[in-house]
Structure formats: C-alpha cells, structure tokens
Design a protein around this motif. Structure first.
Motif, PDB file in Angstrom:
ATOM      1  N   ASP A  62       0.571  -1.194   0.207  1.00  0.00           N
ATOM      2  CA  ASP A  62       0.004   0.019  -0.073  1.00  0.00           C
ATOM      3  C   ASP A  62       0.787   1.321   0.018  1.00  0.00           C
ATOM      4  N   ARG A  65       2.282   1.880  -3.438  1.00  0.00           N
ATOM      5  CA  ARG A  65       1.208   2.053  -4.213  1.00  0.00           C
ATOM      6  C   ARG A  65       0.938   3.525  -4.209  1.00  0.00           C
ATOM      7  N   LYS A  66       0.853   4.044  -3.158  1.00  0.00           N
ATOM      8  CA  LYS A  66       0.426   5.567  -2.685  1.00  0.00           C
ATOM      9  C   LYS A  66       1.541   6.401  -3.197  1.00  0.00           C
ATOM     10  N   VAL A  73       3.666  -4.281 -11.202  1.00  0.00           N
ATOM     11  CA  VAL A  73       2.870  -4.855 -10.237  1.00  0.00           C
ATOM     12  C   VAL A  73       2.457  -6.326 -10.978  1.00  0.00           C
TER      13      VAL A  73
END
Length: 159
Positions: A62, A65-66, A73
């Motif tokens: 996460d 990803r942020k 991915v």
C-alpha cells in the motif's frame, strides 16, 4: 526520500534465481496476504521463469502504491506478457494450467489471450488462443459443447 531510495537499493527479496535481493526498479510486486490458489500458481510460474516477484506485506504494498514511484505490479496483464516470453507454463499440470488461465482472465482482457496455450480442449491438452479474422476460417476449429449443442451432434469428436 526513503521510498525513492528503494528504486536503486537492493532491499527487496525475491525467490527467483534461487533467491536474491533486488531494488524496486527490478521487482514485480504482489501482495502476500492470503493469495488464492490461482495467484499462487501465477506467482510460482513467474518465479520459475526468473521474474523478480516480491511478495510484499500489505502495508508495504500500500505504501509503494500510494507513492508516485514507477514500479511493476503482478497482475493479469503482467502475467500474460511474461508467459509470452517463455514456454515453461506449457509443462504445468492440467490443474495448474487451469488455475493460470483463471488468473489471466481476471481482468477480462480476452483479446490479450491470443497466442497463449491455455485453451483447454477435449483430449485434456491445451491449444493456443487464436484471433479469428472476419470471413476467414481458422485452421483448427474448436468445438465447445453445451447442453443445447452436445458433442454427440458431431460424430468423431467424442473422447
């Protein structure tokens, strides 16, 4: 600053190539929390063909990803692309091949299946998905039976 250092510092572990450390630029990230059977088969295949798959804890996944960092991915599109680079997947068991097919179908990008030997046929083998051009027949037609159109309608197709 810390996340950008992940791009070039080898701090992520991959099982590929008998295990090694890689940087985020080389890695293919996948969440490690409770992977399904289909995901496990896809992950194992990527490792077998030496893709730098990194199973990241959900919080790490996460966080990356942020961020605004570019990273690879593990998704259905990536797996389809990787399968095109190696024929290793054609040696998998029938069950694992069906799991792999299920995984690459997750995003419903059916046109991207062309060329992959994942289409199951009646003799328990797999053939490549093909693109059919309008008005031009395929060399090897695939007959898919169902309750309205059983195999018995076409003599010689029974296995």
């Amino acid at each position: 600053p810390f996340l950008s250092s992940l791009m070039s510092c080898k701090v992520l572990w991959t099982e590929s190539s008998e295990g090694r450390w890689v940087c985020l630029r080389e890695a293919v990230l996948a969440p490690s929390t409770n992977p399904s059977k289909d995901e496990k088969v896809a992950y194992e295949e990527l490792i077998a063909i030496e893709k730098s798959l990194v199973l990241a804890p959900e919080k790490v996944f996460d966080c990356v990803r942020k961020s605004r960092l570019h990273y690879n991915v593990c998704d259905a599109k990536f797996v389809r692309s990787a399968l095109r680079e190696s024929s290793h997947y054609t040696t998998l068991s029938r069950e694992d091949t069906l799991s792999l097919l299920s995984y690459v179908l997750k995003d419903k990008a059916y046109a991207d299946l062309v060329g992959l030997y994942l289409l199951p046929v009646g003799d328990r083998t797999f053939v490549a998905f093909q693109k059919r051009l309008y008005g031009k027949p395929l060399h090897n037609e695939i007959f898919i039976s169902n309750s309205n159109c059983p195999m018995s309608l076409v003599p010689g197709l029974e296995c």
